[in-house]
Design a protein around this motif. Sequence first.
Motif, mmCIF file in Angstrom:
data_model
loop_
_atom_site.group_PDB
_atom_site.id
_atom_site.type_symbol
_atom_site.label_atom_id
_atom_site.label_comp_id
_atom_site.label_asym_id
_atom_site.label_seq_id
_atom_site.Cartn_x
_atom_site.Cartn_y
_atom_site.Cartn_z
ATOM 1 N N ASP A 57 -23.402 -12.290 29.718
ATOM 2 C CA ASP A 57 -25.117 -12.725 28.975
ATOM 3 C C ASP A 57 -24.395 -13.159 27.703
ATOM 4 O O ASP A 57 -25.415 -13.389 27.060
ATOM 5 N N GLY A 88 -27.912 -14.994 26.316
ATOM 6 C CA GLY A 88 -28.456 -15.906 27.124
ATOM 7 C C GLY A 88 -29.846 -15.705 28.141
ATOM 8 O O GLY A 88 -30.102 -16.206 28.038
ATOM 9 N N VAL A 122 -23.470 -15.973 25.101
ATOM 10 C CA VAL A 122 -22.989 -17.937 25.243
ATOM 11 C C VAL A 122 -23.551 -18.443 23.675
ATOM 12 O O VAL A 122 -23.860 -17.552 23.009
ATOM 13 N N PHE A 137 -22.503 -17.050 18.402
ATOM 14 C CA PHE A 137 -22.864 -16.924 19.725
ATOM 15 C C PHE A 137 -24.056 -15.404 19.948
ATOM 16 O O PHE A 137 -24.493 -15.147 19.046
#
Length: 257
Positions: free
Chosen positions: A204, A239, A206, A236
């Motif tokens: 998770d 997600g 992304v 980053f």
Amino acid sequence: MDTLTYDARGLVEVDGSAPGVAQVDGASAEFDARELTTRKINAELRRLVYQEGIHDITILNPGARHSLGVGILQRCRITFDGSLGYFGLGLIDGPEVHVKGRVGWSACENMMSGVVIVDGNAGSLTAAAIRGGDVLVRGRVGARTGIDQKGGTVIVLGAAGSMTAFMMQRGRQIILGDVGPGLGDSMYDGELYVGGKVKSLGVDCVPGEWTDKDTEFIERKFRIYGLGTPPELQKFVCGKQLYNYDNLEPSERKLVL
């Protein structure tokens, strides 16, 4: 029979009184920790901060002892002229600390506010569960840096180990070097900025969209700490595929409904 002045098992200094060895010069003080135990070093530091009202303290020869400088809850400036062992500077709220050396595992754990600058490398679990303040490591850091981070900023000028920012909940990390596998695994929020190569992203985590807010933040931190011009960084974020932690599992639902 003589009274013991130490734990016979060698685990802890029994006498917790401050040794009173510091040389005080106005608003600053300095003492040599070479011959002192961990408890005596911390007792002298706390005496100077809380009883004497000294706000600029230098500790010489800390000798990489564990658990130094913990639990200081007041604005002050502390310089360790040497390296610290495990669990240094945990539970602090307010001080500005400069470590002229390395730190071991779990430095700055549960830090609430303040600034910690480490000239050398830092071990695993650096800045675990911090809630505020800045931690700047000029060297490398080990695995799980910023695990369960809840706020604040972690800046690393070198590389970082595996599972960096594991279960991160809030805050920011700036890592200029390469990062090991599992970056941002199971993170819920926060931003990660990486200048080097990422071996692999965790669950998770992304790539994120860069905004003017990110540019302002990075440039401000580099300016504050005199780091020059920021390099090109990757961003980053979470997600948000794991955002079901507030929902009850079926077995749990039966217990409360």
